[in-house]
Design an enzyme around this catalytic site. Structure first.
Site, short mmCIF file in Angstrom:
data_model
loop_
_atom_site.label_atom_id
_atom_site.label_comp_id
_atom_site.label_asym_id
_atom_site.label_seq_id
_atom_site.Cartn_x
_atom_site.Cartn_y
_atom_site.Cartn_z
N GLY A 165 0.85 -1.20 0.00
CA GLY A 165 0.00 0.00 0.00
C GLY A 165 0.87 1.24 0.00
N VAL A 204 0.82 4.67 5.43
CA VAL A 204 0.39 3.53 6.26
C VAL A 204 1.57 2.56 6.45
CG1 VAL A 204 -1.21 1.59 6.42
CG2 VAL A 204 -2.02 3.79 5.59
N GLY A 205 2.46 2.49 5.48
CA GLY A 205 3.65 1.66 5.63
C GLY A 205 4.43 2.03 6.89
N GLU A 226 5.74 -3.32 0.58
CA GLU A 226 5.62 -3.13 -0.87
C GLU A 226 4.89 -1.82 -1.10
OE1 GLU A 226 6.92 -4.98 -3.13
OE2 GLU A 226 7.39 -6.86 -2.11
N CYS A 260 0.84 -0.25 -9.26
CA CYS A 260 2.00 0.33 -8.57
C CYS A 260 3.21 0.44 -9.47
CB CYS A 260 2.34 -0.49 -7.33
SG CYS A 260 2.65 -2.22 -7.71
P1 NAD Z 1 -5.26 0.59 0.65
O1 NAD Z 1 -6.06 1.82 0.95
O2 NAD Z 1 -5.97 -0.63 0.16
O3 NAD Z 1 -4.45 0.27 1.97
C1 NAD Z 1 -3.63 -0.87 2.07
C2 NAD Z 1 -3.97 -1.63 3.33
O4 NAD Z 1 -3.67 -0.84 4.48
C3 NAD Z 1 -5.44 -2.01 3.43
O5 NAD Z 1 -5.54 -3.39 3.76
C4 NAD Z 1 -5.97 -1.11 4.51
O6 NAD Z 1 -6.99 -1.72 5.28
C5 NAD Z 1 -4.75 -0.85 5.38
N1 NAD Z 1 -4.82 0.45 6.04
C6 NAD Z 1 -5.27 1.63 5.51
N2 NAD Z 1 -5.15 2.63 6.44
C7 NAD Z 1 -4.63 2.08 7.54
C8 NAD Z 1 -4.25 2.60 8.84
N3 NAD Z 1 -4.40 3.89 9.15
N4 NAD Z 1 -3.73 1.74 9.73
C9 NAD Z 1 -3.55 0.44 9.42
N5 NAD Z 1 -3.89 -0.10 8.23
C10 NAD Z 1 -4.41 0.70 7.30
O7 NAD Z 1 -4.15 0.88 -0.40
P2 NAD Z 1 -3.40 2.24 -0.75
O8 NAD Z 1 -2.51 2.66 0.37
O9 NAD Z 1 -4.33 3.22 -1.40
O10 NAD Z 1 -2.52 1.59 -1.93
C11 NAD Z 1 -2.03 2.33 -2.95
C12 NAD Z 1 -0.53 2.38 -2.86
O11 NAD Z 1 -0.03 1.05 -2.81
C13 NAD Z 1 0.13 3.02 -4.04
O12 NAD Z 1 1.13 3.88 -3.59
C14 NAD Z 1 0.74 1.85 -4.78
O13 NAD Z 1 1.88 2.19 -5.53
C15 NAD Z 1 1.06 0.93 -3.68
N6 NAD Z 1 1.12 -0.44 -4.17
C16 NAD Z 1 2.30 -1.08 -4.11
C17 NAD Z 1 2.40 -2.36 -4.60
C18 NAD Z 1 3.69 -3.11 -4.55
O14 NAD Z 1 3.65 -4.31 -4.74
N7 NAD Z 1 4.80 -2.47 -4.28
C19 NAD Z 1 1.27 -2.99 -5.13
C20 NAD Z 1 0.07 -2.29 -5.15
C21 NAD Z 1 0.00 -1.01 -4.65
#
Ligand code: NAD
Length: 469
Positions: free
Chosen positions: A201, A205-206, A223, A257
């Site tokens: 994600g 959040v990471g 990731e 991504c």
């Molecule tokens: P998302 O909103 O689905 O969030 C990812 C996960 O984090 C979800 O399961 C969600 O429930 C959890 N989450 C959200 N907020 C949270 C919080 N405050 N506390 C704990 N957990 C929480 O996804 P996103 O962040 O919108 O994803 C998009 C990003 O992900 C983009 O930057 C994209 O590049 C990246 N991405 C990376 C890869 C990779 O493999 N490197 C793949 C897909 C997406």
């Protein structure tokens, strides 16, 4: 059995997921996940699930993101099934002790690396490839002999529900569980002492995930994303480059991504490239992509509004039409894009392709190196010296020369980011290793018991040691 938010009383300060994680801990301690037969059976179950429930899964992906069937099959179903199959066929080889040479000083002895599972792994998926990102990591964790908790993204609710319904039917519920939910549920899960966390994600959040993991010294694989640059040099075959860039950018309506985020090229190449990208878009999606059943939609209103606001960042050279009711954003190319315009600030994550001027390869590399290390970087050129320079000068997670995204098709390339785009990788054997502890073992022979290392020390012993080193 799958746990859902309704079973928990998080807001009332209830038990959270301690019980669930304790149960999995007991299952792991019982040795249930250790035998390779158990692992192979789970991986085979996952493959069967994908195979037998193809219609339901494709339907869910269509409901969430308007994903065309073939695209969803190529990038999600077949990806997960392929990853499970790849791991199942190589399990024995990956899991067996790996002999390493023993130096003279430690002889006579044998030394080896013994991979062992970590325990319980939490997999937190993102919404853009909601099936792939929840299940491919789970497959790697299972192959390595772990229990797994899968938390699919709540922003792809149909796919999340399908995973929660199907996983308990096909996999061993004593060791693999699905928890559905959003921030509250994920936050509660993160309180628990997992043995590894795989998070996919955004970087914000990471950081939350990594902070929570630090409390338990839990290792993480992150990731993340970033602005993946795509450099096009004048000597490239521009017709092929245009098609491959359009494919990488407009698959899943740009919500990928590793999509090329923006193009860096010189003015003359831009002039030749733009009509070719336009033609590539038309050949893939027709004159009106909104009527094409090969083109997806934006995940929700918030992301639609965010993308619609970016369309003012330059000159609309191709596309630009939107429809909020169906969350449609036309495949769009922007030219005359200033480096400080809104579209160049954050990862676009949608079907908008800005073209930014860079006079030559050096200028392009200098631009890339000023920003965060991207997840992916692309170069189109026939010049092998330019290729070599790009590979050595640009730090990124994954690189592809003369195409976009194709590293995803090579299981044994480690898929993962670096710096702001993440840490760790989980494809192929890299996944097996990521979810294993690589235990170091040395077995010494009983005889001879050479006295060189024992006190009392002496000039003689020391001299001999120096020679043997
Ligand atoms: P998302 O909103 O689905 O969030 C990812 C996960 O984090 C979800 O399961 C969600 O429930 C959890 N989450 C959200 N907020 C949270 C919080 N405050 N506390 C704990 N957990 C929480 O996804 P996103 O962040 O919108 O994803 C998009 C990003 O992900 C983009 O930057 C994209 O590049 C990246 N991405 C990376 C890869 C990779 O493999 N490197 C793949 C897909 C997406």
């Amino acid at each position: 059995m799958s746990h859902s938010a309704s079973q928990l009383d998080i807001d009332a300060g209830g038990p959270g997921y301690s019980e669930l994680v304790a149960e999995l801990g007991e299952a792991f301690a019982s040795g249930r996940t250790r035998p390779l037969e158990w692992r192979a059976k789970q991986l085979e179950g996952l493959q069967r699930m994908i195979d037998e429930c193809e219609d339901e899964l494709l339907g869910a992906l269509h409901a969430d993101l308007g994903k065309p069937g073939q695209e969803a099959w190529m990038t999600e179903l077949s990806y997960v099934s392929g990853a499970a199959d790849h791991a199942r066929r190589r399990l024995k080889r990956w899991a067996r002790p790996r002999r390493v040479p023993t130096p003279m000083l430690a002889q006579p002895a044998r030394s080896w690396v013994a991979p062992e599972p970590l325990g319980t792994v939490l997999v937190i998926g993102a919404w853009n490839y909601p099936l792939q990102l929840a299940l491919a990591g789970a497959a790697a964790a299972i192959a390595a002999g772990n229990c797994v908790v899968i938390k699919p993204s709540e922003l792809a609710p149909a796919t999340s529900a399908a995973i929660a319904r199907l996983v308990p039917e096909y996999l061993d519920g004593a060791c693999v569980r699905v928890v559905e939910g959003a921030v509250a549920e994920t936050s509660a899960l993160l309180e628990e002492p997992f043995d590894h966390i795989l998070y996919t994600g955004g970087g914000t959040v990471g950081r939350i995930v990594m902070r929570a993991a630090a409390k338990h010294l839990t290792p993480v694989t992150l990731e993340l994303g970033g602005k993946s640059p795509c450099v096009v040099l004048p000597d490239a075959d521009l017709e092929i480059a245009a098609r491959r860039i359009a494919w990488g950018k407009f698959t899943n309506a740009g919500q990928t991504c590793v999509a090329p985020d923006y193009v860096l090229t010189d003015a003359e190449t831009e002039r030749r490239l733009v009509p070719l990208i336009d033609a590539a878009i038309r050949s893939m999606f027709g004159d009106d992509p909104s009527a094409s059943n090969s083109y997806g939609r934006i995940v929700n209103d918030r992301h639609f509004d965010r993308l619609a606001a970016l369309l003012d960042s330059g000159h609309l050279a191709v596309g630009g039409r939107t429809d909020r009711a169906t969350r449609y954003v036309e495949p769009t190319v922007l030219t005359d894009v200033a480096i400080d315009s809104p579209v160049m600030q954050d990862e676009i994550f949608g079907p908008v392709l800005p073209i930014v001027r860079a006079a030559d390869l050096d200028a392009a590399i200098a631009h890339i190196r000023r920003g965060n290390k991207p997840l992916s970087a692309y170069l189109f050129s026939k010049d092998t010296a330019a290729e070599r320079r790009f590979v050595s000068a640009v730090s990124c997670g994954n690189m592809c020369l003369n195409d976009t995204m194709m590293f995803m098709a090579v299981e044994e390339l480690p898929f993962g980011g670096v710096g702001a785009s993440g840490m760790g990788a989980y494809s192929g054997q890299h996944g097996f290793n990521a979810f294993s502890h690589l235990k170091a073992v040395i077995k010494r022979s009983w005889w001879p018991d050479v006295a060189l290392r024992y006190a009392p020390f002496s000039e003689n012993k020391w001299g001999l040691l120096r020679k043997l080193r």
